[in-house]
Design a protein around this motif. Structure first.
Motif, PDB file in Angstrom:
ATOM      1  N   SER A  76      19.915  11.833  43.520  1.00 38.17           N
ATOM      2  CA  SER A  76      21.038  12.372  42.763  1.00 38.17           C
ATOM      3  C   SER A  76      20.748  13.793  42.290  1.00 38.17           C
ATOM      4  CB  SER A  76      21.320  11.475  41.561  1.00 38.17           C
ATOM      5  OG  SER A  76      22.391  12.005  40.812  1.00 38.17           O
ATOM      6  N   SER A  77      21.809  14.565  42.122  1.00 39.81           N
ATOM      7  CA  SER A  77      21.657  15.890  41.543  1.00 39.81           C
ATOM      8  C   SER A  77      22.328  15.970  40.170  1.00 39.81           C
ATOM      9  CB  SER A  77      22.235  16.955  42.481  1.00 39.81           C
ATOM     10  OG  SER A  77      23.584  16.668  42.757  1.00 39.81           O
ATOM     11  N   THR A  78      22.969  14.871  39.745  1.00 41.28           N
ATOM     12  CA  THR A  78      23.643  14.846  38.447  1.00 41.28           C
ATOM     13  C   THR A  78      23.569  13.457  37.827  1.00 41.28           C
ATOM     14  OG1 THR A  78      25.771  14.228  39.403  1.00 41.28           O
ATOM     15  CG2 THR A  78      25.353  16.587  39.124  1.00 41.28           C
ATOM     16  N   ARG A  79      23.909  13.417  36.570  1.00 45.42           N
ATOM     17  CA  ARG A  79      24.021  12.152  35.839  1.00 45.42           C
ATOM     18  C   ARG A  79      25.296  11.457  36.309  1.00 45.42           C
ATOM     19  NH1 ARG A  79      22.004  11.192  30.060  1.00 45.42           N
ATOM     20  NH2 ARG A  79      22.748   9.082  29.720  1.00 45.42           N
TER      21      ARG A  79
ATOM     22  N   MET B 251      25.603  -0.817  37.819  1.00 42.72           N
ATOM     23  CA  MET B 251      25.643   0.027  36.647  1.00 42.72           C
ATOM     24  C   MET B 251      24.637   1.163  36.849  1.00 42.72           C
ATOM     25  SD  MET B 251      24.739  -0.776  32.703  1.00 42.72           S
ATOM     26  CE  MET B 251      23.046  -0.308  32.844  1.00 42.72           C
ATOM     27  N   TYR B 252      25.081   2.400  36.615  1.00 43.61           N
ATOM     28  CA  TYR B 252      24.228   3.579  36.719  1.00 43.61           C
ATOM     29  C   TYR B 252      24.100   4.208  35.341  1.00 43.61           C
ATOM     30  CZ  TYR B 252      24.837   3.127  41.719  1.00 43.61           C
ATOM     31  OH  TYR B 252      24.837   2.648  43.002  1.00 43.61           O
ATOM     32  N   TYR B 253      22.893   4.653  35.040  1.00 44.38           N
ATOM     33  CA  TYR B 253      22.670   5.279  33.735  1.00 44.38           C
ATOM     34  C   TYR B 253      21.645   6.399  33.845  1.00 44.38           C
ATOM     35  CZ  TYR B 253      21.194   6.230  29.042  1.00 44.38           C
ATOM     36  OH  TYR B 253      20.891   6.883  27.879  1.00 44.38           O
ATOM     37  N   GLY B 254      21.888   7.473  33.127  1.00 47.63           N
ATOM     38  CA  GLY B 254      20.906   8.529  32.948  1.00 47.63           C
ATOM     39  C   GLY B 254      20.673   9.394  34.175  1.00 47.63           C
ATOM     40  N   PHE B 255      19.831  10.377  33.970  1.00 48.21           N
ATOM     41  CA  PHE B 255      19.409  11.274  35.042  1.00 48.21           C
ATOM     42  C   PHE B 255      18.075  11.880  34.649  1.00 48.21           C
ATOM     43  CE2 PHE B 255      19.055  15.555  36.849  1.00 48.21           C
ATOM     44  CZ  PHE B 255      19.133  15.245  38.196  1.00 48.21           C
ATOM     45  N   GLY B 256      17.172  11.944  35.590  1.00 47.15           N
ATOM     46  CA  GLY B 256      15.876  12.557  35.337  1.00 47.15           C
ATOM     47  C   GLY B 256      15.289  13.104  36.620  1.00 47.15           C
ATOM     48  N   LYS B 257      14.268  13.915  36.452  1.00 45.38           N
ATOM     49  CA  LYS B 257      13.530  14.476  37.581  1.00 45.38           C
ATOM     50  C   LYS B 257      12.053  14.225  37.343  1.00 45.38           C
ATOM     51  CE  LYS B 257      16.646  18.259  38.759  1.00 45.38           C
ATOM     52  NZ  LYS B 257      16.729  19.719  38.982  1.00 45.38           N
ATOM     53  N   ASP B 258      11.314  14.008  38.416  1.00 42.30           N
ATOM     54  CA  ASP B 258       9.873  13.801  38.295  1.00 42.30           C
ATOM     55  C   ASP B 258       9.132  15.094  37.997  1.00 42.30           C
ATOM     56  OD1 ASP B 258      10.028  11.065  38.644  1.00 42.30           O
ATOM     57  OD2 ASP B 258       9.743  11.176  40.812  1.00 42.30           O
TER      58      ASP B 258
ATOM     59  N   GLY C  62      16.991  14.423  41.576  1.00 46.31           N
ATOM     60  CA  GLY C  62      16.362  13.533  40.607  1.00 46.31           C
ATOM     61  C   GLY C  62      16.740  12.093  40.855  1.00 46.31           C
ATOM     62  N   TYR C  63      16.816  11.331  39.776  1.00 43.41           N
ATOM     63  CA  TYR C  63      17.105   9.906  39.881  1.00 43.41           C
ATOM     64  C   TYR C  63      18.062   9.460  38.779  1.00 43.41           C
ATOM     65  CZ  TYR C  63      13.605   9.707  36.170  1.00 43.41           C
ATOM     66  OH  TYR C  63      12.903   9.923  35.018  1.00 43.41           O
ATOM     67  N   ASN C  64      18.722   8.355  39.066  1.00 45.26           N
ATOM     68  CA  ASN C  64      19.515   7.634  38.086  1.00 45.26           C
ATOM     69  C   ASN C  64      18.911   6.236  38.002  1.00 45.26           C
ATOM     70  OD1 ASN C  64      21.998   9.091  39.918  1.00 45.26           O
ATOM     71  ND2 ASN C  64      21.863   9.604  37.771  1.00 45.26           N
ATOM     72  N   TYR C  65      19.119   5.572  36.881  1.00 43.68           N
ATOM     73  CA  TYR C  65      18.738   4.164  36.782  1.00 43.68           C
ATOM     74  C   TYR C  65      19.911   3.326  37.275  1.00 43.68           C
ATOM     75  CZ  TYR C  65      14.599   5.297  34.113  1.00 43.68           C
ATOM     76  OH  TYR C  65      13.372   5.776  33.729  1.00 43.68           O
TER      77      TYR C  65
ATOM     78  N   MET D   1      12.225   2.414  28.802  1.00 46.86           N
ATOM     79  CA  MET D   1      11.347   2.631  29.955  1.00 46.86           C
ATOM     80  C   MET D   1      11.079   4.128  30.146  1.00 46.86           C
ATOM     81  SD  MET D   1      11.633   1.269  33.947  1.00 46.86           S
ATOM     82  CE  MET D   1      13.374   1.106  33.805  1.00 46.86           C
ATOM     83  N   GLU D   2      12.113   4.931  30.033  1.00 46.10           N
ATOM     84  CA  GLU D   2      11.965   6.382  30.189  1.00 46.10           C
ATOM     85  C   GLU D   2      11.080   6.957  29.074  1.00 46.10           C
ATOM     86  OE1 GLU D   2      12.652  10.007  32.172  1.00 46.10           O
ATOM     87  OE2 GLU D   2      13.195   7.992  32.800  1.00 46.10           O
ATOM     88  N   THR D   3      11.245   6.443  27.868  1.00 53.43           N
ATOM     89  CA  THR D   3      10.435   6.921  26.742  1.00 53.43           C
ATOM     90  C   THR D   3       8.972   6.576  26.951  1.00 53.43           C
ATOM     91  OG1 THR D   3      12.312   6.710  25.235  1.00 53.43           O
ATOM     92  CG2 THR D   3      10.115   6.774  24.239  1.00 53.43           C
ATOM     93  N   ARG D   4       8.682   5.336  27.361  1.00 48.30           N
ATOM     94  CA  ARG D   4       7.293   4.948  27.638  1.00 48.30           C
ATOM     95  C   ARG D   4       6.688   5.840  28.712  1.00 48.30           C
ATOM     96  NH1 ARG D   4       9.399  -0.113  26.926  1.00 48.30           N
ATOM     97  NH2 ARG D   4       9.738  -0.431  29.137  1.00 48.30           N
ATOM     98  N   GLU D   5       7.457   6.111  29.746  1.00 44.18           N
ATOM     99  CA  GLU D   5       6.963   6.943  30.841  1.00 44.18           C
ATOM    100  C   GLU D   5       6.704   8.377  30.371  1.00 44.18           C
ATOM    101  OE1 GLU D   5       8.675   8.260  35.115  1.00 44.18           O
ATOM    102  OE2 GLU D   5       8.735   6.103  34.678  1.00 44.18           O
ATOM    103  N   ARG D   6       7.607   8.926  29.551  1.00 45.80           N
ATOM    104  CA  ARG D   6       7.406  10.284  29.035  1.00 45.80           C
ATOM    105  C   ARG D   6       6.189  10.348  28.128  1.00 45.80           C
ATOM    106  NH1 ARG D   6      12.919  10.846  26.960  1.00 45.80           N
ATOM    107  NH2 ARG D   6      11.905  11.608  25.091  1.00 45.80           N
TER     108      ARG D   6
END
Length: 154
Positions: free
Chosen positions: A7-10, A23-30, A37-40, A63-68
């Motif tokens: 994905s390139s957007t949320r 269900m899709y949520y969020g957006f992030g890049k590694d 990037g990715y969506n959940y 999950m994103e917070t733990r990873e960050r």
């Protein structure tokens, strides 16, 4: 929830596909310089309730917070792995007050490096660890309190 790359957007949404719902949520890049990037994503085998959707979104935020917290910390140009075990060890070293403290980090190439930190260096390091965790948690709490789940109504 799983990460879906490309994905390139949320794309927060709930999409009906056959008898299931995605269900899709969020957006992030590694990494900052990643083009995409990715969506959940989570698949429901039924039309989810608002509570089920909220539960999955909260799980993704956690999950994103733990990873960050774990993999998003750098100190003095080195990447530091902040697993729960390492966080506990760093706290223990601070309380013991025995110096120098030797820690394992990674350089920008991913090579393992050991740092020998004096009392002052370790104090600065430990303060940076605490600030990083605090910032991650505050971001998590902010995201949870500002949730708008209206995009998931079908």
């Amino acid at each position: 929830m799983e990460k879906i790359y490309g994905s390139s957007t949320r794309q927060d949404s709930l999409i009906k596909v056959g008898k299931g719902y995605y269900m899709y949520y969020g957006f992030g890049k590694d990494s900052e310089d990643a083009e995409h990037g990715y969506n959940y994503r989570h698949k429901f085998d039924h039309k989810p309730t608002a509570e089920e959707i909220k539960e999955q979104v909260i799980a993704a935020i956690d999950m994103e917070t733990r990873e960050r917290i774990t993999s998003g910390f750098t100190y003095d140009g080195y990447k530091v792995n902040l697993t729960l075990e390492n966080q506990f060890n760093y706290s223990m070293f601070k309380n013991m007050g025995r110096y120098p403290v030797i820690i394992k980090v990674q350089d920008s190439e991913g090579n393992d490096v050991t740092l020998s930190l004096t009392k002052d260096n370790y104090s600065a390091f430990y303060s940076s660890v605490q600030n990083h965790i605090k910032e991650c948690l505050q971001s998590c709490w902010q995201e949870k309190t500002s949730l708008d789940l209206s995009c998931y109504v079908i």
